[in-house]
Design a protein around this motif. Sequence first.
Motif, PDB file in Angstrom:
ATOM      1  N   ALA A 131       0.834  -1.201   0.000  1.00 53.57           N
ATOM      2  CA  ALA A 131       0.000   0.000   0.000  1.00 53.57           C
ATOM      3  C   ALA A 131       0.871   1.255   0.000  1.00 53.57           C
ATOM      4  O   ALA A 131       0.601   2.225  -0.719  1.00 53.57           O
ATOM      5  CB  ALA A 131      -0.919  -0.009   1.217  1.00 53.57           C
ATOM      6  N   LEU A 132       1.940   1.216   0.790  1.00 55.30           N
ATOM      7  CA  LEU A 132       2.840   2.368   0.864  1.00 55.30           C
ATOM      8  C   LEU A 132       3.470   2.653  -0.496  1.00 55.30           C
ATOM      9  O   LEU A 132       3.494   3.801  -0.972  1.00 55.30           O
ATOM     10  CB  LEU A 132       3.929   2.072   1.896  1.00 55.30           C
ATOM     11  N   LEU A 133       3.939   1.576  -1.141  1.00 48.62           N
ATOM     12  CA  LEU A 133       4.571   1.759  -2.450  1.00 48.62           C
ATOM     13  C   LEU A 133       3.561   2.268  -3.472  1.00 48.62           C
ATOM     14  O   LEU A 133       3.875   3.093  -4.325  1.00 48.62           O
ATOM     15  CB  LEU A 133       5.193   0.444  -2.927  1.00 48.62           C
ATOM     16  N   PHE A 134       2.330   1.773  -3.343  1.00 48.74           N
ATOM     17  CA  PHE A 134       1.298   2.238  -4.261  1.00 48.74           C
ATOM     18  C   PHE A 134       1.073   3.740  -4.091  1.00 48.74           C
ATOM     19  O   PHE A 134       0.984   4.480  -5.062  1.00 48.74           O
ATOM     20  CB  PHE A 134      -0.013   1.487  -4.029  1.00 48.74           C
ATOM     21  N   LEU A 135       1.032   4.173  -2.835  1.00 49.96           N
ATOM     22  CA  LEU A 135       0.844   5.607  -2.586  1.00 49.96           C
ATOM     23  C   LEU A 135       1.968   6.416  -3.219  1.00 49.96           C
ATOM     24  O   LEU A 135       1.750   7.477  -3.808  1.00 49.96           O
ATOM     25  CB  LEU A 135       0.789   5.878  -1.089  1.00 49.96           C
ATOM     26  N   MET A 136       3.201   5.892  -3.103  1.00 46.19           N
ATOM     27  CA  MET A 136       4.337   6.594  -3.709  1.00 46.19           C
ATOM     28  C   MET A 136       4.149   6.710  -5.216  1.00 46.19           C
ATOM     29  O   MET A 136       4.421   7.741  -5.815  1.00 46.19           O
ATOM     30  CB  MET A 136       5.634   5.854  -3.403  1.00 46.19           C
ATOM     31  N   ALA A 137       3.689   5.608  -5.829  1.00 46.27           N
ATOM     32  CA  ALA A 137       3.489   5.645  -7.273  1.00 46.27           C
ATOM     33  C   ALA A 137       2.350   6.592  -7.631  1.00 46.27           C
ATOM     34  O   ALA A 137       2.369   7.239  -8.672  1.00 46.27           O
ATOM     35  CB  ALA A 137       3.207   4.239  -7.803  1.00 46.27           C
ATOM     36  N   PHE A 138       1.383   6.669  -6.735  1.00 45.86           N
ATOM     37  CA  PHE A 138       0.213   7.496  -7.021  1.00 45.86           C
ATOM     38  C   PHE A 138       0.535   8.987  -6.932  1.00 45.86           C
ATOM     39  O   PHE A 138      -0.214   9.808  -7.461  1.00 45.86           O
ATOM     40  CB  PHE A 138      -0.927   7.133  -6.072  1.00 45.86           C
TER      41      PHE A 138
END
Lengths: 308, 339
Positions: free
Chosen positions: B59-66
């Motif tokens: 989830a954290l990495l997804f937020l970074m990508a987002f």
Amino acid sequence: MSDVRNLREIRAIIARHKLGDLIFLVTGLLVLMIAVLTFIALFSHMLIDGLPRLSWDFFTSFPSRRPGSAGILSAWVGTTLVMIVTAAAAVPLGVGAGIYLEEYASKNILTEIIEINVTNLAGVPSIIYGLLALSLFVHQLGFGQSILSAGLALALLILPIVIVATREAIRAIPVTIREGAYALGATKWQTVSDHLLPYSAAGILTGIIIGLARAIGETAPVITIGALTFIAFLPPSPFKEEFPYISFEWLMAPFTVMPIQMFNWVSRPEEAFQVNAAAAGLVLVIMTLTMNALAIYLRYRMRKNLKW
Amino acid sequence: MCEGLSRNCNISIILFRPFQWFYFKVQFPVTVRRSDNTSESSTLGYNYRRHLSERFIEALLFLMAFVSVAITLAIVVMLVTESLSFFEHVSLWEFLTDTQWTPLFDNAHYGILPLVSGTVVSSAVALLVAIPMGTITAIYLSEFAPFTVREVAKPFLELLGGVPTVVYGYFALLFVTPLLQKIFPELPGFSLLSAGLVMGIMIIPYVSSMAEDAMRAVPMHLREGSYAMGATRFQTAVRVVMPGAFSGIAAAYILGISRAVGETMVVAIAAGMQPNLTWNPMEPAATITAYIVQVSLGDLPHGSIGYQTIFAAGLTLLLITLVFNIIGHLLRKRFREVY
């Protein structure tokens, strides 16, 4: 008889074609030479004008109304601090985003949107990032015309560079490494942090260095935020005498950076200031070229050493 | 792992210490498992926690990508809202048709045309330099140059692309303009011509490296087929490789155009800051970007109409680059060759 004439014609055609090749070969070399010569002209022009101004005093003096005693102290300190903020923001975000897109993302519309977005962001003119930072960081979040705003603006600017570099570096690792790790019971994050990140570190580092070199030279977004062109003081020191020893007051300080200092001097009519501009430009070019050269060298070494 | 990568390992240790620290925290449940290996329930608990932390990281990495999407949204929202309050004062019609841009004068006119003309002329000059020279360089490097020349020239071009734009601006103002004044004595101190020329040289590396990558991606057997038919290198390059790499070359040109349109410092330094509706490159004129710089150097109060003009100008700039990007996208889609 006709055969001989035919042969002659064919030879003439071949000769003509070969001449065409040769002409293009020369043109290509010439064009390449023009690019090289431009660079040499640029560098030597600056060297001749600026070198006499480069002295210890130039690095340790504040800008001044008298061109002879003006220096770049506040500019290089500002650049260093801004770069710290930029790196602190862009590296984790960019590397994280790269890992997500390369290792975690499933093929769906959201992923595609993110991917298209990263490509498009790389094409947005840098001054637009400056406007974004002016509206968002300076006014809405209230960071003011500070080092923090500038660092974040430049971080957004180089984010696509870091993301793309991370993705390329991770993609180059063969899938067998991942399979090996999974076979031993590693989780995805263990695979990423123990194997993929260390193996792709040099590639990612190359991207980070290129990004930071770009950020050092960027002028337009920092001007848009409203960096001052004349700063005769240093931001508060990050180190303190008493306990917690580290202070973050400098984040909110007004600042100037190298390219802005140079721009300021270039746009003055007096010739003496333009000599200062040449000297500042020289320092700036040497800084960015060293970083770029380091990145190219790293990549070269990596290509030579990496054999899966 | 370190044999194959010898030196790279040191870097990785320095660079990813934060990640490894994080990883230790995540890995913590392993010790629980070792101490209590036999119990089925604790293994389940361990698996659960392991799963949870994995999900958390994802989830954290997804937020970074987002974040990248968030940036785009923020850019659009910010430009549109600030411009909307600008268009409350100035009609869109006036913005698009008035031939004067004097927002900071008492007798204010808000016609974007002079800024657009400056941008178009300087970009046109730049592209007249960058597209032919970039293409020739790309063909030369990908099809003609011997290995050693390419190995030297490519990093060199990359370095050329890494020089800060403010330095190119200095070069345009203090080196190229005096040089041009020897040829055209009537050339003023600030001109779109010298800014455009230097901008063109600056863009060459971008165009050439992208076009070259596209050409090198054309498979060898197409070239071999062409040679087998008796074509020369030049014929092969122009009639086989270039059409095969068309979509990539088009992308390179589009990138060059966006660079030229969005370039700020060279024009701000060498082309002057006076809005001037002209199509003559020998005159000084401000571009959209130069205007934004000029306003930012002054100290306009937040929320004033002058402050809002730079967002309207920025929106115009973004729309221009967007149009070119869309054209590029369509070209790529239309002419994409799959090998």
